[in-house]
Write a protein that holds these residues in place. Structure first.
Motif, PDB file in Angstrom:
ATOM      1  N   VAL A  94       0.865  -1.175   0.000  1.00 22.03           N
ATOM      2  CA  VAL A  94       0.000   0.000   0.000  1.00 22.03           C
ATOM      3  C   VAL A  94       0.902   1.225   0.000  1.00 22.03           C
ATOM      4  O   VAL A  94       1.841   1.319   0.798  1.00 22.03           O
ATOM      5  CB  VAL A  94      -0.932  -0.016   1.236  1.00 22.03           C
ATOM      6  N   VAL A  95       0.599   2.158  -0.912  1.00 23.70           N
ATOM      7  CA  VAL A  95       1.390   3.377  -1.081  1.00 23.70           C
ATOM      8  C   VAL A  95       0.474   4.584  -0.921  1.00 23.70           C
ATOM      9  O   VAL A  95      -0.599   4.633  -1.535  1.00 23.70           O
ATOM     10  CB  VAL A  95       2.062   3.406  -2.473  1.00 23.70           C
ATOM     11  N   SER A  96       0.877   5.536  -0.116  1.00 26.57           N
ATOM     12  CA  SER A  96       0.084   6.747   0.082  1.00 26.57           C
ATOM     13  C   SER A  96       0.096   7.602  -1.170  1.00 26.57           C
ATOM     14  O   SER A  96       1.092   7.679  -1.882  1.00 26.57           O
ATOM     15  CB  SER A  96       0.641   7.564   1.244  1.00 26.57           C
ATOM     16  N   SER A  97      -1.013   8.278  -1.408  1.00 27.53           N
ATOM     17  CA  SER A  97      -1.112   9.198  -2.536  1.00 27.53           C
ATOM     18  C   SER A  97      -0.266  10.426  -2.242  1.00 27.53           C
ATOM     19  O   SER A  97      -0.192  10.890  -1.107  1.00 27.53           O
ATOM     20  CB  SER A  97      -2.568   9.611  -2.733  1.00 27.53           C
ATOM     21  N   GLY A  98       0.342  10.964  -3.261  1.00 28.63           N
ATOM     22  CA  GLY A  98       1.120  12.184  -3.082  1.00 28.63           C
ATOM     23  C   GLY A  98       0.260  13.430  -3.086  1.00 28.63           C
ATOM     24  O   GLY A  98       0.661  14.487  -2.633  1.00 28.63           O
TER      25      GLY A  98
ATOM     26  N   ASN B   5       4.840   6.039 -10.254  1.00 30.48           N
ATOM     27  CA  ASN B   5       5.613   6.453  -9.082  1.00 30.48           C
ATOM     28  C   ASN B   5       5.265   5.632  -7.848  1.00 30.48           C
ATOM     29  O   ASN B   5       6.118   5.430  -6.981  1.00 30.48           O
ATOM     30  CB  ASN B   5       5.413   7.934  -8.800  1.00 30.48           C
ATOM     31  N   HIS B   6       4.033   5.149  -7.750  1.00 35.14           N
ATOM     32  CA  HIS B   6       3.639   4.325  -6.606  1.00 35.14           C
ATOM     33  C   HIS B   6       4.408   3.003  -6.614  1.00 35.14           C
ATOM     34  O   HIS B   6       4.902   2.553  -5.575  1.00 35.14           O
ATOM     35  CB  HIS B   6       2.134   4.042  -6.623  1.00 35.14           C
ATOM     36  N   ILE B   7       4.519   2.385  -7.782  1.00 34.64           N
ATOM     37  CA  ILE B   7       5.248   1.114  -7.890  1.00 34.64           C
ATOM     38  C   ILE B   7       6.732   1.340  -7.640  1.00 34.64           C
ATOM     39  O   ILE B   7       7.383   0.552  -6.956  1.00 34.64           O
ATOM     40  CB  ILE B   7       4.993   0.448  -9.252  1.00 34.64           C
ATOM     41  N   ARG B   8       7.264   2.429  -8.142  1.00 40.56           N
ATOM     42  CA  ARG B   8       8.681   2.741  -7.896  1.00 40.56           C
ATOM     43  C   ARG B   8       8.933   2.948  -6.397  1.00 40.56           C
ATOM     44  O   ARG B   8       9.941   2.497  -5.868  1.00 40.56           O
ATOM     45  CB  ARG B   8       9.103   3.966  -8.704  1.00 40.56           C
ATOM     46  N   ALA B   9       8.008   3.628  -5.714  1.00 39.32           N
ATOM     47  CA  ALA B   9       8.137   3.823  -4.258  1.00 39.32           C
ATOM     48  C   ALA B   9       8.037   2.488  -3.534  1.00 39.32           C
ATOM     49  O   ALA B   9       8.771   2.235  -2.564  1.00 39.32           O
ATOM     50  CB  ALA B   9       7.060   4.793  -3.756  1.00 39.32           C
ATOM     51  N   LEU B  10       7.158   1.609  -3.996  1.00 34.31           N
ATOM     52  CA  LEU B  10       7.010   0.280  -3.398  1.00 34.31           C
ATOM     53  C   LEU B  10       8.309  -0.515  -3.527  1.00 34.31           C
ATOM     54  O   LEU B  10       8.770  -1.132  -2.561  1.00 34.31           O
ATOM     55  CB  LEU B  10       5.857  -0.473  -4.077  1.00 34.31           C
ATOM     56  N   ILE B  11       8.925  -0.477  -4.708  1.00 33.03           N
ATOM     57  CA  ILE B  11      10.188  -1.185  -4.928  1.00 33.03           C
ATOM     58  C   ILE B  11      11.274  -0.613  -4.016  1.00 33.03           C
ATOM     59  O   ILE B  11      12.018  -1.366  -3.373  1.00 33.03           O
ATOM     60  CB  ILE B  11      10.611  -1.102  -6.415  1.00 33.03           C
ATOM     61  N   ALA B  12      11.338   0.705  -3.916  1.00 26.28           N
ATOM     62  CA  ALA B  12      12.356   1.344  -3.068  1.00 26.28           C
ATOM     63  C   ALA B  12      12.185   0.936  -1.607  1.00 26.28           C
ATOM     64  O   ALA B  12      13.166   0.624  -0.924  1.00 26.28           O
ATOM     65  CB  ALA B  12      12.287   2.862  -3.204  1.00 26.28           C
ATOM     66  N   GLU B  13      10.952   0.903  -1.118  1.00 30.65           N
ATOM     67  CA  GLU B  13      10.715   0.520   0.280  1.00 30.65           C
ATOM     68  C   GLU B  13      10.962  -0.965   0.497  1.00 30.65           C
ATOM     69  O   GLU B  13      11.426  -1.361   1.566  1.00 30.65           O
ATOM     70  CB  GLU B  13       9.299   0.908   0.712  1.00 30.65           C
ATOM     71  N   ALA B  14      10.673  -1.786  -0.495  1.00 30.18           N
ATOM     72  CA  ALA B  14      10.961  -3.221  -0.372  1.00 30.18           C
ATOM     73  C   ALA B  14      12.459  -3.446  -0.259  1.00 30.18           C
ATOM     74  O   ALA B  14      12.916  -4.294   0.517  1.00 30.18           O
ATOM     75  CB  ALA B  14      10.395  -3.983  -1.569  1.00 30.18           C
ATOM     76  N   VAL B  15      13.238  -2.679  -1.008  1.00 31.22           N
ATOM     77  CA  VAL B  15      14.698  -2.782  -0.924  1.00 31.22           C
ATOM     78  C   VAL B  15      15.174  -2.372   0.464  1.00 31.22           C
ATOM     79  O   VAL B  15      16.056  -3.008   1.039  1.00 31.22           O
ATOM     80  CB  VAL B  15      15.371  -1.951  -2.042  1.00 31.22           C
TER      81      VAL B  15
END
Length: 171
Positions: free
Chosen positions: A41-45, A82-92
């Motif tokens: 789950v990613v928060s909206s910007g 950008n939500h998926i990119r943020a998800l990948i960054a947080e998973a890393v």
């Protein structure tokens, strides 16, 4: 004949792998490697009341991103939003780049084992948009995790949490 079980196998708690690095929960409050996907789950910007449920499938890198009420993300058209990119960054941050790459079956050279290298490796295959059918399950699991935050702190056993992982030593 019974085989000898370790202490953690006899308890109702499981060991938790600590985060690779500390992460902030405001942007991506929930991330997991489960059901053959990196999902969360990613928060909206732009809207504090809106969240997106995003996922990337292991192996195919098919991606999905939609709001909590199942409206498609406007940025996920042919490429990771950008939500998926943020998800990948947080998973890393949560699991480490090597573990995420291994789970997603991404071929990332060792010197490029970071968020950018992982994203580039997956995007080079030109992944397609996947279906959004898992979004409801992911969001439901996120809400269930939030409910645990409302429990009053106690040292007494809580039946609803007998399965909950612990980072402390099990006696």
């Amino acid at each position: 004949m019974r085989c000898a079980l370790s202490v953690w196998e006899r308890s109702s708690t499981v060991r938790v792998v600590p985060s690779a690095r500390p992460r902030k929960l405001a942007k991506v409050p929930f991330v997991e490697l489960a059901d053959g996907r990196l999902q969360g789950v990613v928060s909206s910007g732009s809207d504090i009341g809106r969240v997106y449920v995003s996922s990337v499938e292991a192996g195919t890198y098919a991606f999905s991103c939609s709001t909590n009420n199942n409206r498609p993300c406007g940025g996920a058209r042919g490429t990771f939003c950008n939500h998926i990119r943020a998800l990948i960054a947080e998973a890393v941050l949560q699991y480490g780049a090597e573990r995420v790459a291994r789970y997603l079956k991404a071929d990332v050279p060792g010197e490029q084992a970071d968020t950018q290298g992982l994203t580039s490796a997956m995007m080079s295959t030109r992944p397609a948009q996947g279906d959004r059918s898992a979004a409801a399950q992911v969001f439901s699991r996120f809400l269930r995790h939030l409910a645990y935050l409302e429990f009053t702190p106690t040292t007494a056993p809580v039946p609803e949490m007998h399965w909950f992982p612990t980072t402390g030593a099990v006696a």
